[in-house]
Design a protein around this motif. Structure first.
Motif, short mmCIF file in Angstrom:
data_model
loop_
_atom_site.label_atom_id
_atom_site.label_comp_id
_atom_site.label_asym_id
_atom_site.label_seq_id
_atom_site.Cartn_x
_atom_site.Cartn_y
_atom_site.Cartn_z
N ASN A 57 65.61 15.83 45.37
CA ASN A 57 64.15 15.66 45.24
C ASN A 57 63.62 14.86 46.43
OD1 ASN A 57 61.50 15.11 44.66
ND2 ASN A 57 61.83 14.79 42.48
N ILE A 59 60.78 13.97 47.22
CA ILE A 59 59.70 13.02 46.90
C ILE A 59 60.27 11.65 46.53
CG2 ILE A 59 57.83 12.60 45.24
CD1 ILE A 59 57.29 15.66 45.34
N VAL A 60 61.46 11.64 45.94
CA VAL A 60 62.10 10.36 45.60
C VAL A 60 62.41 9.58 46.88
CG1 VAL A 60 64.17 9.32 44.58
CG2 VAL A 60 63.00 11.19 43.39
N PHE A 61 62.99 10.25 47.85
CA PHE A 61 63.26 9.57 49.13
C PHE A 61 61.96 9.14 49.81
CE2 PHE A 61 63.62 9.64 53.75
CZ PHE A 61 64.62 8.69 53.94
N ALA A 63 59.09 8.39 48.57
CA ALA A 63 58.46 7.24 47.91
C ALA A 63 59.09 5.94 48.41
CB ALA A 63 58.59 7.35 46.39
N ALA A 64 60.41 5.97 48.59
CA ALA A 64 61.08 4.80 49.16
C ALA A 64 60.63 4.60 50.61
CB ALA A 64 62.59 4.96 49.07
N GLN A 67 57.49 2.71 51.47
CA GLN A 67 57.51 1.25 51.42
C GLN A 67 58.17 0.63 52.64
OE1 GLN A 67 55.79 -0.32 48.90
NE2 GLN A 67 55.21 1.82 48.66
N ARG A 68 58.69 1.46 53.52
CA ARG A 68 59.34 0.96 54.74
C ARG A 68 58.53 1.34 55.97
NH1 ARG A 68 64.78 -0.23 53.67
NH2 ARG A 68 64.89 -0.84 55.85
N GLU A 92 54.25 14.55 40.60
CA GLU A 92 55.04 13.79 41.58
C GLU A 92 54.31 13.69 42.91
OE1 GLU A 92 59.53 14.92 39.96
OE2 GLU A 92 58.64 16.08 41.57
N MET A 95 51.73 11.08 42.60
CA MET A 95 52.33 9.74 42.67
C MET A 95 52.66 9.37 44.12
SD MET A 95 54.98 9.34 39.45
CE MET A 95 55.14 7.54 39.62
N ALA A 98 49.62 8.54 46.10
CA ALA A 98 49.10 7.22 45.75
C ALA A 98 49.99 6.11 46.30
CB ALA A 98 48.98 7.10 44.23
N ILE A 99 51.28 6.24 46.09
CA ILE A 99 52.23 5.19 46.48
C ILE A 99 52.22 4.99 48.00
CG2 ILE A 99 54.74 4.84 46.71
CD1 ILE A 99 54.96 5.68 43.76
#
Ligand SMILES: [Ca+2]
Ligand SMILES: [Ca+2]
Ligand SMILES: [Ca+2]
Ligand SMILES: [Ca+2]
Ligand SMILES: [Ca+2]
Ligand SMILES: [Ca+2]
Lengths: 353, 353
Positions: A57, A59-61, A63-64, A67-68, A92, A95, A98-99
């Motif tokens: 996925n 999108i999971v990576f 999203a992390a 933040q970097r 997703e 999200m 937004a994130i």
């Protein structure tokens, strides 16, 4: 001007080291790339095999990665509607958008590995129809409220996907296209970007013309957006780069052939005309051929700049490039110095393109 | 000793502000909570309505939270196998576990909102069977390689989920259980933790005894792990806390009733015996009742400490608490000072529990 981003394609597994180390390294590179002024970070969706399987996925990576980084665009390259419920995928994407404060860009692809279809129990002959329906429904769910859908693969009563996207009407879309003229035309009509592979530039050229013509005929402003992904290894000494890049790129090609192996052992589908021949050809691909056609940017800063300029001219131009700089088993330190050298000495010279 | 974490349950939507602001605030709180020594961060999976709908995939948020924290455990509270393909879910869990360096903990729940089942086209009467099969398959995919599965809802040939989890054999599992004794027994037999709601402690007590007895009889070491989630607002002046907490908690309860409204307009399922009555009762719940039974920790540090000690004694003990401190429309500044005061003056006094 060509914008250059970073692409991750994890052609690794535990034999190369723990997944935690792999992702820690990638996320350090995200931070570095953000500082160096790269345009985006991009990652694939694949499953179950060394060829991409660390990223089921994207999108999971991303999203992390959000933040970097502060500026990087976060690009799925690409998500696969065939294996994702559109209600889930739209949520997703909302999200991630937004994130990341509105930095998501969503590439969609049809998927092409028979073993993935087999394990998800999805018929490859439905691939194109699933792609078309899935991409359309996700667009509607992002752009509109109270979406009702009655499709071949999914149906639902009036539904508002949450969170509503940060970018309106929705994050930019990209369509992954390989060689089918119709795919390029359709993406242009819809006003989406094209994610293409840097095949022989002369053969890409025709498809990009089709894409940009369809774009203009549909009345979209500008002339479209084309993104190409290149392998890249940049060192002060070009010969040394080719000597160190050859084996990792050959390994990448072997793992691609392994990931797609069912094509050479009988898989066939009306939705993938000629794939068995294309994959058979891929099996004979190697570093020298990639290098010759300009899709492996391996060399000194001058050489790489010239390769990019040459490819850009030969294919008729592109707006965005992704460099896959941390591939196979190349050492993180080497990937890092290559990225830094590319940013310092190649990127500034792409400003006039 | 009771470990306390932070729980996010987004009972908000655009009427309360952009999703980007909501998540930016939550992620700032993650960073703060990590510094303050909280045990975990936890978030739900819900869809399409203000009651939880900002978090359709908890793993996406937790991947971002992993990059804003060093120690926090990252807890899904909970994922819903009914709406997720197990091959996808196992892969995402492997990614989160890698991206966080082995900090993932996975709570699973059955889901209970009729509108979610309806929109995903999933029969509520299959809820329990989907939950059991889904949780089991995800466990197998994480713990084992070359997993073959032929189930009622999913089947696939020998498959190795990637990335292999960082925590072996798999990240800790939690089972969300409400009031059915059999759910508590089953979680104990399987050796998983229990995520429960702080209902009247005397009625929870029996179920926790059932859980711990089943845990021991199955031969698992220790006596199990119980996690409870409380609303929390901590201020120097307890009366002021209750005055400021009352309306936001009442709003949360109204949104829960709204999210579950189909139960009161005809939804029925053999898999949810008595839910229509339970939801009807929920509609009459309010701040005062929550406060009276000890599930709304709203007051001064002394009062909250006493409430927690009292609840702990009355229910027979729990190992982990989550505080939902940023709920509804309470101001971020108030939530922040509440979290800080709780960390400074309540948490140290839970060490002897
Ligand atoms: Ca670092
Ligand atoms: Ca529509
Ligand atoms: Ca050439
Ligand atoms: Ca901040
Ligand atoms: Ca098994
Ligand atoms: Ca009491």
């Amino acid at each position: 001007m060509v914008n250059v981003g970073m692409a991750f394609f994890p052609d690794v597994d535990e034999r190369d080291g723990p997944a935690a180390d792999y992702f820690a390294q990638c996320l350090d590179f995200v931070e570095l790339g953000d500082h160096l002024g790269f345009h985006h970070v991009r990652i694939v969706e694949h499953y179950f095999r060394r060829y991409g399987g660390y990223s089921p996925n994207p999108i999971v990576f991303l999203a992390a990665a959000a933040q970097r980084s502060r500026q990087l665009r976060l690009v799925t390259g690409a998500v696969l509607p065939a294996f994702n419920h559109p209600l889930k995928l739209a949520g997703e994407i909302g999200m991630l958008d937004a994130i990341s404060g509105g930095r998501a860009e969503i590439g969609f692809a049809r998927a092409f590995l028979p073993h993935e279809f087999q394990r998800f129990g999805v018929d490859m002959n439905e691939s194109r129809a699933r792609f078309v329906e899935g991409t359309q429904v996700v667009r509607d769910l992002l752009a509109e409220e109270e979406v009702t859908h009655e499709g071949r693969f999914h149906s639902f009563p009036a539904t508002t996907s949450l969170p509503r996207p940060t970018q309106r009407p929705h994050p930019p879309f990209w369509i992954a296209a390989l060689s089918t003229e119709e795919s390029f035309r359709r993406a242009g009509q819809l006003g989406y970007g094209i994610m293409a592979q840097p095949v022989v530039p002369e053969s890409l050229r025709n498809n990009l013309e089709v894409y940009r013509r369809a774009w203009k005929e549909a009345g979209h402003p500008g002339s479209g957006r084309v993104m190409l992904a290149f392998h890249m290894l940049c060192m002060p000494d070009g010969e040394e780069a080719r000597s160190l890049g050859r084996e990792p790129i050959n390994r990448y090609l072997r793992l691609l052939a392994e990931g797609a192996s069912e094509w050479t052992t009988g898989a066939r589908s009306a939705d993938y005309v000629g794939y068995e021949k294309m994959i058979e050809k891929l099996r004979q691909d190697n570093f020298d051929r990639l290098y010759e056609r300009g899709s492996a940017l391996v060399g000194s800063p001058d050489e790489i700049t010239n390769m990019l300029l040459e490819y850009h001219a030969a294919c008729g131009g592109f707006e965005v490039a992704s460099v896959q700089f941390y591939f196979s088993n190349i050492a993180p330190e080497l990937a890092r110095s290559s990225l830094e050298l590319f940013a310092a000495q190649v990127m500034p010279r792409l400003k006039n393109l």
